[in-house]
Write an enzyme that holds these catalytic residues in place. Structure first.
Site, PDB file in Angstrom:
ATOM      1  N   LEU A 101       0.849  -1.184   0.000  1.00 51.13           N
ATOM      2  CA  LEU A 101       0.000   0.000   0.000  1.00 51.13           C
ATOM      3  C   LEU A 101       0.889   1.239   0.000  1.00 51.13           C
ATOM      4  O   LEU A 101       1.661   1.459   0.931  1.00 51.13           O
ATOM      5  CB  LEU A 101      -0.923   0.012   1.219  1.00 51.13           C
ATOM      6  CG  LEU A 101      -1.913  -1.152   1.336  1.00 51.13           C
ATOM      7  CD1 LEU A 101      -2.778  -0.976   2.561  1.00 51.13           C
ATOM      8  CD2 LEU A 101      -2.759  -1.251   0.097  1.00 51.13           C
ATOM      9  N   ASP A 102       0.793   2.028  -1.050  1.00 46.98           N
ATOM     10  CA  ASP A 102       1.651   3.206  -1.207  1.00 46.98           C
ATOM     11  C   ASP A 102       0.758   4.406  -1.507  1.00 46.98           C
ATOM     12  O   ASP A 102       0.194   4.515  -2.602  1.00 46.98           O
ATOM     13  CB  ASP A 102       2.658   2.986  -2.337  1.00 46.98           C
ATOM     14  CG  ASP A 102       3.706   4.089  -2.395  1.00 46.98           C
ATOM     15  OD1 ASP A 102       3.626   5.012  -1.560  1.00 46.98           O
ATOM     16  OD2 ASP A 102       4.596   4.016  -3.261  1.00 46.98           O
TER      17      ASP A 102
END
Length: 602
Positions: free
Chosen positions: A477-478
Site C-alpha cells: 500500500l503506497d
C-alpha cells in the site's frame, strides 16, 4: 388574399417542416383564390400531403407541379386537388421568353403602346426567388408604363410593416399606400384585399361606405372612358385594358381614407408630456414627429403644435413662457425663450416612513401581544391534520413519510493488527474519540491500515486482468503512488503496452514500467466488491505490486501510526549516494539579498 373563415389562430397558416417559405407562399396564394375560401381542414390536408411529398424523389427545385399532382391519391380529402391544379395551370415553362426590359423613352419620341395583356393577367405567376434582395418601395423609371402585378404575401407584409407606426390617414400612411399603388397598379379586387389585410373590420366597413359615396359622385359627374351600360366602376376598373378608369378608382380609394370620421378617443400625441429634466427642444421635437405620423392628411399642424408646446410642458417651462408672454407665440420664440432653461438641482430629501405602533390585539400564531403576525417567530400552524399520517402538528411537506429512506452503506470488515495496544481509544485534536457511532445506527467501521517502522503495509490481495481467474499476490500500500503497479506475470498472453515516463525516487525511467489500458479487478480483504480500474502500470521486471491512490480512493480507509512499545533508538544518519534530485537543473548563480534590509544596519 381575402379573409379565411375558420378557427385558425393566425391569418397565415404555418409552413410544414422542410418546405421553403417562398414555396409555401405559392401554395397559399393558390389556395386563397378558391371560391368559397379554404377552411382550416383544407390547410391541414394540404400540409399533410406536402409532408408526404417531401419524402419522394420527384421533389425538385423548382417544383414540377404536374408531377406533384400525379402523387395525389384518388379521393384525397380536402381541396388539395384544386390548389395543385391552379399551380399547374399557371406554372411558367422554362422555355418561356423573358420579360422585355423597358427602354428609356426620349422626349422627342412617343412611347410605344403597351402590349395587350392576356385574359388571365389577374392570376399571379408562381413566386420565383429573386437573385438580389430588394427593399420596399420600388418606383418605376420615369416614363415606363406600370405593369399590373397582384399582391404576394411578402408584399403585404412589407406594406403592413411600413404603416404599423403611422396613424390611419396620416401623411406617412398615405404616402406608403400611394407608392404601393404606383408600383403594383392594383385592381379593385387587389385594393380590397390590401384593405382587409391592413385595417380592422370596422375601418373596412367605414372605408367601404365612404368609397361608395365617392364613386356615386364620380359616376354622376362623369369620367373619361366610363360607360354606364358596361357595369359599375368597380367592375370596369378590374379590366386591365381600362387604365384610365383604374387610375380613377385608385384615386377614389385613396381619397376615402381622408374622409373617414375621426376617432372619438384622444390621439396618442395628445398624451406626450415634457419630463422634469427633459430639454424643451427635445420635447418639441417629439411632438413634431408624433403629429407628422398621427394627424390626418390636410390638417394644419402649426396651431396644434403651439398649443401642445405650452400646455404639455413642465411647470418650470410654463412659468418662463408666462413671464415672457409667449404662451401663444410662434414656435421659434418659444424655443428661444426656453433654450437656456436647465433643470435645477433638486435637493435630495430622505423620506422615512414612521413605523406603525405594534397592535394591541394578540397574535393569531402565538397568542402574545406586542408584535405583528408577520414578525412572529412562531411557525405558521397547519390548517388541519396531515393528509398522509393524520398528524395535526406538521404540514404535508414536512411529513416523515415523504422523506426517502436512508440507504445503508456497505458494511466493511475490520483489519486490525493483533497487538492489544492498538485497540485503545485515541482522543482527536479537537475532542472526540476515534470512532463515534450514532446510538440509533449500526456501527460501520472503516478499514484501518497500520504503518509500522518494522514492516511495510503489505496486504494479501487477488488481481484479475482481462476477466481471468483472480490470482493471489502480496501488494504494497503506497499512498504516494498515483497509479497501481502489477507485475507482468499476472497478465495472460501478449497485450498492447504503451510507453510512459515515470518519475520516482531514483529519477526518471521509461523502460521498466509500461502503461496497460485494460480493465483490472482488485479484490481487497476488507471490501466485498472488487475495485475496478481502467488502466494501471505494468512492471516488466516483475519486482513490484503496489496498490496506489487510484485504488485506495475507491475504498475509504484510515492510516494510523500504532504506538511502539520498544524504546526509541538513535541511529546514525547515512547520506545515500543517490537522493533522486540529480535530474533537476543546477540552481541559478544569483546573489541573494537579505529579505530585511533593516536587519543589516549597525
Amino acid at each position: 388574399m381575402g379573409q379565411i373563415h375558420g378557427l385558425s389562430p393566425t391569418p397565415i397558416p404555418k409552413a410544414p417542416r422542410g418546405l421553403s417559405t417562398h414555396h409555401w407562399l405559392n401554395f397559399l396564394q393558390a389556395a386563397y383564390r378558391l371560391q368559397p375560401r379554404p377552411s382550416d381542414f383544407d390547410f391541414q390536408q394540404l400540409r399533410r400531403f406536402l409532408k408526404l411529398a417531401l419524402k419522394t424523389p420527384i421533389w425538385l427545385n423548382p417544383i414540377d407541379y404536374s408531377l406533384l399532382a400525379s402523387l395525389i391519391p384518388k379521393g384525397y380529402p380536402g381541396r388539395v386537388v384544386e390548389i395543385i391544379n391552379i399551380l399547374v395551370k399557371n406554372q411558367v415553362s422554362p422555355s418561356a421568353p423573358a420579360a422585355p426590359v423597358p427602354t428609356p423613352i426620349c422626349p422627342t419620341t412617343t412611347p410605344p403602346p403597351p402590349p395587350p395583356p392576356s385574359p388571365e393577367a389577374h392570376v399571379p405567376p408562381p413566386y420565383v426567388e429573386p437573385t438580389t434582395t430588394q427593399c420596399f418601395p420600388i418606383l418605376h423609371p420615369p416614363g415606363a408604363p406600370s405593369a399590373h402585378r397582384p399582391w404576394q404575401m411578402k408584399d403585404l407584409q412589407a406594406i403592413k410593416q411600413e404603416v404599423s407606426s403611422s396613424a390611419l390617414g396620416s401623411p406617412q400612411f398615405m404616402q406608403t399606400l400611394r407608392l404601393a399603388v404606383q408600383q403594383f397598379d392594383p385592381t379593385a379586387k387587389d385594393l380590397q384585399d390590401l384593405l382587409q389585410y391592413l385595417c380592422s373590420s370596422l375601418v373596412v366597413s367605414l372605408h367601404h361606405q365612404q368609397l361608395n359615396t365617392l364613386i356615386t359622385e364620380a359616376e354622376t359627374r362623369g369620367m373619361t372612358g366610363y360607360n354606364p351600360m358596361a357595369g359599375p366602376l368597380r367592375m370596369q376598373a378590374n379590366n386591365p385594358a381600362q387604365q384610365g378608369l383604374r387610375r380613377e378608382y385608385q384615386n377614389l380609394w385613396l381619397a376615402a381614407f381622408s374622409t373617414l370620421p375621426g376617432n372619438t378617443r384622444d390621439p396618442s400625441w395628445a398624451a406626450i408630456l415634457q419630463g422634469l429634466e427633459e430639454p424643451y427642444c427635445a420635447f418639441v421635437e417629439r411632438l413634431n414627429v408624433a403629429l407628422d405620423n398621427g394627424l390626418p392628411e390636410g390638417t394644419p399642424k402649426e396651431p396644434i403644435l403651439r398649443s401642445l408646446a405650452y400646455s404639455n410642458a413642465n411647470k418650470e417651462c410654463q412659468k418662463i413662457l408666462q413671464a415672457r408672454g409667449h404662451t401663444n407665440s410662434p414656435l421659434g420664440e418659444m424655443l428661444r425663450t426656453c433654450q437656456a432653461w436647465t433643470p435645477k438641482d433638486k435637493t435630495k430629501v430622505l423620506v422615512v416612513q414612521p413605523r406603525r405602533p405594534p397592535p394591541t390585539q394578540p397574535c393569531f400564531r402565538c397568542g402574545k401581544v406586542g408584535h405583528w403576525s408577520r414578525d412572529c417567530t412562531q411557525p405558521r400552524p397547519p390548517p388541519g391534520p396531515c393528509p398522509l399520517c393524520q398528524d395535526p402538528s406538521h404540514w404535508k411537506r414536512d411529513c416523515p413519510q415523504l422523506k426517502p429512506p436512508q440507504e445503508e452503506g456497505e458494511p466493511l470488515l475490520l483489519d486490525l493488527p493483533s497487538t492489544s495496544g492498538t485497540t485503545e481509544e485515541k482522543n482527536l485534536l479537537k475532542g472526540g474519540d476515534l470512532i463515534s457511532p450514532h446510538p440509533d445506527q449500526d456501527i460501520s467501521i472503516l478499514p484501518l491500515i497500520p504503518l509500522r517502522q518494522q514492516q511495510q503495509p503489505i496486504l494479501g490481495v487477488r488481481i484479475s486482468v482481462m476477466g481471468q481467474t483472480p490470482q493471489p499476490t502480496q501488494a504494497l500500500l503506497d499512498t504516494g503512488a498515483d497509479l497501481t503497479v502489477i507485475p507482468q506475470t499476472l497478465v495472460p498472453g501478449p497485450v498492447k503496452l504503451h510507453d510512459t515516463l515515470i518519475l520516482g525516487a531514483s529519477g526518471q525511467t521509461n523502460t521498466q514500467f509500461k502503461l496497460l489500458q485494460t480493465p483490472l479487478h482488485i479484490f481487497l480483504p476488507f471490501r466485498r466488491s472488487p475495485v475496478i480500474l481502467s488502466s494501471c502500470l505494468l512492471d516488466t521486471h516483475n519486482k513490484w505490486t503496489i496498490i496506489g491512490r487510484d485504488a485506495l480512493q475507491q475504498c475509504q480507509g484510515l492510516l494510523y501510526l500504532p504506538d511502539d512499545p520498544s524504546p526509541h533508538q538513535l541511529l546514525p544518519i547515512a547520506t545515500p549516494n543517490t537522493i533522486g534530485l540529480e535530474h533537476l537543473p543546477p540552481p541559478p548563480q544569483v546573489d541573494q539579498f537579505p529579505l530585511n534590509l533593516s536587519a543589516s544596519r549597525p
